[in-house]
Motif scaffolding. Structure first.
Motif, PDB file in Angstrom:
ATOM      1  N   ALA A   1      -3.737   1.436  -4.125  1.00 47.81           N
ATOM      2  CA  ALA A   1      -5.712   1.334  -4.486  1.00 47.81           C
ATOM      3  C   ALA A   1      -6.655   0.519  -5.107  1.00 47.81           C
ATOM      4  CB  ALA A   1      -5.807   2.951  -4.920  1.00 47.81           C
ATOM      5  N   GLU A   2      -5.571  -0.424  -6.684  1.00 46.98           N
ATOM      6  CA  GLU A   2      -5.946  -1.926  -7.007  1.00 46.98           C
ATOM      7  C   GLU A   2      -5.983  -2.760  -5.349  1.00 46.98           C
ATOM      8  OE1 GLU A   2      -3.747  -1.730 -10.358  1.00 46.98           O
ATOM      9  OE2 GLU A   2      -4.450  -0.105 -11.493  1.00 46.98           O
ATOM     10  N   ARG A   3      -4.878  -2.325  -5.220  1.00 55.80           N
ATOM     11  CA  ARG A   3      -4.105  -3.938  -4.226  1.00 55.80           C
ATOM     12  C   ARG A   3      -5.443  -3.420  -3.068  1.00 55.80           C
ATOM     13  NH1 ARG A   3       1.845  -2.502  -4.441  1.00 55.80           N
ATOM     14  NH2 ARG A   3       2.439  -3.889  -6.343  1.00 55.80           N
ATOM     15  N   TYR A   4      -5.607  -2.697  -2.366  1.00 51.75           N
ATOM     16  CA  TYR A   4      -6.927  -1.962  -1.720  1.00 51.75           C
ATOM     17  C   TYR A   4      -8.507  -2.867  -1.739  1.00 51.75           C
ATOM     18  CZ  TYR A   4      -9.746  -0.872   2.736  1.00 51.75           C
ATOM     19  OH  TYR A   4     -10.899  -0.514   3.238  1.00 51.75           O
ATOM     20  N   ALA A   5      -8.669  -2.311  -3.718  1.00 48.89           N
ATOM     21  CA  ALA A   5      -9.981  -2.621  -3.712  1.00 48.89           C
ATOM     22  C   ALA A   5     -10.029  -4.776  -3.859  1.00 48.89           C
ATOM     23  CB  ALA A   5      -9.882  -2.697  -4.907  1.00 48.89           C
ATOM     24  N   GLU A   6      -9.115  -5.542  -3.330  1.00 51.71           N
ATOM     25  CA  GLU A   6      -9.173  -6.791  -3.383  1.00 51.71           C
ATOM     26  C   GLU A   6      -9.289  -6.799  -2.238  1.00 51.71           C
ATOM     27  OE1 GLU A   6      -8.264  -9.364  -5.714  1.00 51.71           O
ATOM     28  OE2 GLU A   6      -8.054  -7.233  -7.183  1.00 51.71           O
ATOM     29  N   VAL A   7      -9.478  -6.138  -0.733  1.00 56.35           N
ATOM     30  CA  VAL A   7     -10.217  -6.520   0.380  1.00 56.35           C
ATOM     31  C   VAL A   7     -11.166  -5.533   1.102  1.00 56.35           C
ATOM     32  CG1 VAL A   7      -7.852  -7.207   0.922  1.00 56.35           C
ATOM     33  CG2 VAL A   7      -8.624  -4.068   1.317  1.00 56.35           C
ATOM     34  N   ALA A   8     -11.663  -4.056   0.364  1.00 57.54           N
ATOM     35  CA  ALA A   8     -12.788  -3.636   0.502  1.00 57.54           C
ATOM     36  C   ALA A   8     -14.271  -4.509   0.494  1.00 57.54           C
ATOM     37  CB  ALA A   8     -12.920  -2.390  -1.074  1.00 57.54           C
ATOM     38  N   GLY A   9     -14.487  -4.104   1.560  1.00 66.60           N
ATOM     39  CA  GLY A   9     -15.805  -4.880   1.820  1.00 66.60           C
ATOM     40  C   GLY A   9     -15.626  -6.396   1.729  1.00 66.60           C
ATOM     41  N   ARG A  10     -14.551  -6.618   2.151  1.00 69.77           N
ATOM     42  CA  ARG A  10     -14.007  -8.171   2.587  1.00 69.77           C
ATOM     43  C   ARG A  10     -13.785  -8.634   4.238  1.00 69.77           C
ATOM     44  NH1 ARG A  10      -9.970 -12.586  -0.688  1.00 69.77           N
ATOM     45  NH2 ARG A  10     -10.844 -11.274  -2.592  1.00 69.77           N
TER      46      ARG A  10
ATOM     47  N   PHE B   1       1.068  -0.851  -0.158  1.00 72.13           N
ATOM     48  CA  PHE B   1       0.312   0.141  -0.018  1.00 72.13           C
ATOM     49  C   PHE B   1       1.375   0.885  -0.062  1.00 72.13           C
ATOM     50  CE2 PHE B   1      -2.282  -3.677   1.997  1.00 72.13           C
ATOM     51  CZ  PHE B   1      -3.043  -3.266   0.978  1.00 72.13           C
ATOM     52  N   ASP B   2       2.696   1.344  -0.010  1.00 71.98           N
ATOM     53  CA  ASP B   2       3.161   2.419   0.369  1.00 71.98           C
ATOM     54  C   ASP B   2       2.500   3.484   0.455  1.00 71.98           C
ATOM     55  OD1 ASP B   2       5.631   2.940  -0.958  1.00 71.98           O
ATOM     56  OD2 ASP B   2       4.595   4.345  -2.437  1.00 71.98           O
TER      57      ASP B   2
ATOM     58  N   THR C   1     -11.524   3.505  -1.097  1.00 73.69           N
ATOM     59  CA  THR C   1     -10.469   3.297  -1.225  1.00 73.69           C
ATOM     60  C   THR C   1     -10.168   4.490   0.413  1.00 73.69           C
ATOM     61  OG1 THR C   1     -10.178   2.554  -2.709  1.00 73.69           O
ATOM     62  CG2 THR C   1      -8.224   3.900  -1.872  1.00 73.69           C
ATOM     63  N   PRO C   2      -9.988   4.707   1.466  1.00 78.16           N
ATOM     64  CA  PRO C   2      -9.088   6.014   1.957  1.00 78.16           C
ATOM     65  C   PRO C   2      -8.787   6.579   0.937  1.00 78.16           C
ATOM     66  CG  PRO C   2      -7.846   3.608   2.874  1.00 78.16           C
ATOM     67  CD  PRO C   2      -8.922   2.824   2.401  1.00 78.16           C
ATOM     68  N   GLU C   3      -8.453   7.477   2.186  1.00 76.00           N
ATOM     69  CA  GLU C   3      -7.720   9.212   1.033  1.00 76.00           C
ATOM     70  C   GLU C   3      -5.983   8.017   1.605  1.00 76.00           C
ATOM     71  OE1 GLU C   3      -6.779  10.596   4.743  1.00 76.00           O
ATOM     72  OE2 GLU C   3      -5.990  11.246   3.272  1.00 76.00           O
ATOM     73  N   TRP C   4      -5.912   7.962   2.353  1.00 75.45           N
ATOM     74  CA  TRP C   4      -3.880   7.916   2.675  1.00 75.45           C
ATOM     75  C   TRP C   4      -3.445   6.909   1.962  1.00 75.45           C
ATOM     76  CZ3 TRP C   4      -7.418   6.387   6.374  1.00 75.45           C
ATOM     77  CH2 TRP C   4      -7.232   4.447   6.794  1.00 75.45           C
TER      78      TRP C   4
ATOM     79  N   GLY D   1      -3.341   3.742  -8.048  1.00 72.24           N
ATOM     80  CA  GLY D   1      -3.027   3.162  -8.606  1.00 72.24           C
ATOM     81  C   GLY D   1      -2.404   1.953  -8.362  1.00 72.24           C
ATOM     82  N   ALA D   2      -0.961   1.503  -7.851  1.00 74.98           N
ATOM     83  CA  ALA D   2      -1.458  -0.091  -7.578  1.00 74.98           C
ATOM     84  C   ALA D   2      -1.833  -0.093  -5.981  1.00 74.98           C
ATOM     85  CB  ALA D   2       0.164  -0.731  -8.103  1.00 74.98           C
TER      86      ALA D   2
END
Length: 890
Positions: free
Chosen positions: A363-372, A297-298, A353-356, A360-361
């Protein structure tokens, strides 16, 4: 122990003979076949009808002994543990009443909160949805659906009505069982923790704490049960060993070098706010104050130092997330770190996706956990770490303690939410010391339990969270004004007047508003939460004593004299009650605390409904009777974990039966109330050494048993009384039968009658707290009223009869009688076989004692000649010559 009195263990009570009467005494009427059966129903009804245990309001505080009786949870069924602990309280109450105290002994029912909700859901097959409209006259299905998805969905008001309906029915069953057990509570003084007065007291206390600054609202990290969707307080936590997995993960320094952390919760990487190591850890000291970037998440996070970090755990450096556990909360607060909370009240990661997290990559990775869910998110994050190369090695399995809600099935999460708190010393050293000081003002029984109270206070890390996101409970009496956008103003709540209590903000409009303005811009909204059930239970002294409703009663009963409870809820009920009493009244809530132990199953495991190893009380009471069950409970000391033991109940049953039969024998001799020393007979009538020895032993038992009760050592009092009782029946009664029947003249008979009557009178009083049914039954045979309204026995009535008496006369003569009996048993002859001659050797002082009781000894042993010889050895019966069976008796 030989049973030398006639009796039976079969039902039935028939009058034996025409009652004997004198102008001065109560008629003596003894059943032909005394029995325990039916006594519980007979006396439970009589005690209630006659108000035997009613509290007298015409009193002063000095006359009162008040008991803060635990209100049992009225949601399900009682088990033998309840009978055990409530009996221990009751024997104390009965002793205090007989000691002249005006006993205030109410009983409540704890019928608000989660346990009742769960029982109602399962019993009726319904679920609550606060958005549903109320249905007038709603009735649940006659046969609840097996699948929860098919349950009826009802409004909050309908659900609460069902909770109240079922709680009342449960309480009727519990009251019947407690009556059968013989609890001497005042049944005119019951309360429910959800009734109107309890709600009013709870809300009033909250408002008083709010006004004083002891209660406050805060948005803060909160332990959360995702199944029940409610906040959880520290006192409701349970650590359970669970299998976890350590993952070694690489964070990245600006120079590209990795910093490895080990975590069981890699799914929280997007919520990371810092890394932390111990200040003295030389490996990481160069990194303090620098930053690293999180994998996947960098996000830039700072490396900080804190003494709670453990150099020997994992890699020695940990990630701080908001929030993985309570240690994260501590680090976050003390290091003043940012908040990046992602897990919501439903146990799922935020969908947006949280503002911090950058586009890009990351945010795309966070999308993999969002709502889970947490579990699903962890699987996704671990797979992404593998792909990125930031997972070092393979995860390894570990066993570690995990926080659970004591009633929950899933690990707790820490979520950020707005909740109500009461200050309890967790963040205030002065308040903490004051509460510890209150604990030291109380007498603890047993004394070592006080350390558990103090250890709990010293281990607190936050204030008491009192709000719960449930339906059935005491509502917070608070509304909030809404601005033009519909946002609540939490800083200036709308509060009710005290005379409006109780209120329900979910159903009642806020003062100054009408219902049409609910949840409308510039209108109002009600606080949706209810008070933690402990927040109301903590006010049991106030509820029971009439605080804010009956000031005279409150002044005469508070602070209370006794709080009996289990040692496992010192941290919850006991401590929370001290917190509220300190904030509301500036005093202790009671002066004595009696802690009962757990009931253990045969494998020495605590009995609990969740473990399925409980015993149903009704079966035990039917099999052995209430007095027998009470004997088992009263044989255990306060604080002692005790094994469930039907063997002890059998002993108690035999004791109660023996008491009936021995009493029948005594009263059959013609003794009456007038035979009791101090009540009718003069001490001058007791002329025999054996009689005087019995009364001397009785005097010692009365004094020691009374002191034991005053020291809350009722088990010791029972032991002393029981031991004396068997000496009375097995030795004394056997020795004096001849004199009791008048074989040695009227004076000798009068002496034994006085001793028998006085001892029976005292034994009934001594046993009364433990064996209330058998003792009141015998009392009714020859006395008026109830033994439980009689005074605790004293020695004043027969003190003159024991002046210079030697109590060892009875012991020594009884030992000699046992020797004669043994000789007959070994010769395999009947005990009535005549002894032609025997020699008894004993120390000189014992020979003198034997001479004093020689007449009784000869009569009881059916001995023609007994030769007494002084010698250096202990007492021994020798050279016993028995009359052969074919020879005629003397």
């Amino acid at each position: 122990m030989a049973d030398n009195t006639q009796g039976t263990d079969t039902p039935g009570t028939a009058p034996e003979t025409t009652p004997e009467t004198t102008p001065e005494t109560t008629p003596v009427t003894v059943p032909d076949k005394p029995a325990l059966e039916g006594l519980e129903q007979k006396y439970a009804r009589r005690w209630r009808e006659e108000g035997t245990f009613a509290f007298d309001e015409d009193t002063t505080r000095e006359q009162v002994y008040s008991i803060d009786t635990p209100p049992p949870t009225a949601s399900g069924s009682l088990h033998v543990g309840h009978m055990f602990s409530y009996t221990q309280t009751d024997v104390i109450a009965r002793f205090q009443r007989m000691s002249g105290k005006n006993v205030f002994y109410p009983l409540g029912w704890d019928d608000n909160g989660l346990p009742t909700e769960r029982r109602v859901q399962n019993y009726y097959g319904v679920r609550c949805d606060p958005t549903r409209p109320y249905v007038e006259g709603y009735r649940p299905p006659e046969k609840p659906a097996k699948n929860q998805r098919d349950w009826d969905v009802v409004s909050r008001k309908n659900f609460i009505e069902l909770c109240e309906e079922l709680a009342v029915e449960d309480e009727k069953v519990f009251e019947q069982l407690f009556s059968t057990l013989g609890l001497s509570v005042d049944w005119t003084r019951t309360y429910r923790t959800i009734d109107a007065r309890s709600r009013a007291v709870s809300q009033r206390a909250f408002l008083q704490d709010l006004a004083a600054g002891n209660a406050y609202m805060a948005e803060a990290p909160t332990l959360w049960d995702v199944t029940f969707r409610t906040a959880v307080a520290q006192a409701e936590l349970e650590d359970r060993e669970r299998e976890g997995t350590y993952h070694r993960v690489a964070f990245h320094r600006p120079d590209g070098e990795p910093v490895h952390i080990e975590t069981t919760r890699p799914e929280l990487l997007p919520a990371c706010v810092a890394l932390v190591a111990h200040p003295d850890d030389e490996r990481y000291q160069p990194l303090f104050g620098t930053t690293v970037r999180s994998p996947l998440f960098d996000v830039e996070v700072e490396v900080r130092a804190h003494p709670l970090a453990k150099p020997d755990k994992g890699s020695g450096i940990a990630m701080i997330c908001t929030f993985g556990d309570l240690t994260d909360v501590t680090w976050w607060r003390e290091l003043d770190l940012p908040t990046r909370a992602l897990i919501g009240r439903d146990g799922r990661f935020a969908s947006e996706t949280p503002e911090w997290i950058a586009a890009g990559a990351p945010a795309e990775r966070y999308a993999e956990v969002a709502g889970r869910t947490v579990f699903s998110a962890q699987q996704a994050v671990v797979e992404m770490l593998r792909e990125s190369g930031d997972l070092v090695g393979e995860p390894r399995k570990v066993m570690h303690p995990v926080n659970f809600y004591e009633k929950g099935d899933k690990p707790l999460e820490v979520v950020t939410s707005r909740q109500w708190y009461i200050r309890n010393g967790g963040r205030d050293a002065d308040r903490r010391e004051a509460l510890i000081g209150r604990g030291r003002e109380m007498a603890w029984h047993p004394a070592f339990m006080r350390s558990r109270y103090e250890n709990w206070i010293e281990g607190l890390h936050g204030d008491w969270l009192i709000s719960r996101q449930r339906f059935f409970g005491v509502p917070f009496p608070v509304w909030y004004r809404l601005d033009g956008d519909g946002n609540p103003d939490y800083d200036d709540p709308v509060l009710p007047a005290l005379d409006q209590l109780p209120v329900d903000p979910a159903a009642d409009p806020a003062p100054g508003f009408d219902e049409t303005q609910r949840d409308q811009p510039h209108g109002f909204t009600g606080d949706p939460d209810v008070l933690d059930t402990w927040a109301t239970s903590s006010l049991s002294p106030q509820i029971a004593t009439g605080w804010a409703f009956d000031e005279r009663l409150h002044a005469n009963t508070f602070p209370m004299d006794l709080r009996p409870q289990g040692h496992d809820i010192i941290r919850t009920w006991l401590f929370s009650t001290v917190v509220r009493s300190e904030s509301l009244a500036g005093t202790v809530p009671w002066t004595n605390t009696a802690l009962s132990g757990w009931i253990l199953d045969p494998d020495r495991k605590k009995m609990s409904k969740s473990k399925g190893n409980v015993v149903v009380p009704t079966e035990v009471l039917e099999n052995y009777g209430a007095d027998a069950v009470r004997y088992w409970a009263a044989s255990a000391r306060l604080g002692a974990d005790t094994a469930y033991d039907e063997g002890q109940m059998k002993i108690g049953r035999r004791l109660a039966i023996k008491l009936l039969n021995a009493s029948k024998f005594v009263l059959a001799q013609g003794v009456t109330e007038a035979s009791v020393l101090g009540a009718g007979a003069s001490a001058d009538v007791v002329t025999d050494a054996v009689d005087r020895a019995l009364l001397a032993q009785l005097a010692t038992v009365v004094e020691r048993a009374g002191q034991a009760f005053r020291d809350y050592e009722y088990a010791r009092a029972l032991q002393l009384t029981e031991q004396f009782f068997w000496t009375f029946t097995d030795d004394y009664v056997e020795l004096v039968k001849d004199r009791a029947y008048g074989a040695r003249g009227a004076a000798a008979q009068a002496s034994v009658h006085a001793a028998l009557a006085t001892t029976l009178d005292a034994l009934l009083r001594l046993f009364a707290p433990v064996l209330p049914f058998a003792t009141d039954e015998v009392w009714s045979w020859w006395r008026t009223g109830s033994v439980h309204r009689a005074s605790w026995p004293g020695v004043e009535g027969f003190a003159d009869a024991v002046t210079d008496a030697d109590p060892e006369v009875l012991t020594t003569v009884g030992e000699a009688l046992s020797g004669l009996r043994k000789a007959k048993s070994e010769a395999k002859v009947k005990q009535r076989t005549e002894v032609r001659s025997a020699t008894i050797t004993a120390a000189a002082e014992d020979v003198a004692r034997l001479e004093a009781g020689l007449g009784d000894l000869k009569a009881a042993g059916n001995a023609a000649e007994l030769v007494l010889v002084a010698g250096p050895e202990g007492l021994a019966v020798r050279d016993v010559e028995l009359v052969p069976a074919e020879e005629p008796a003397r």
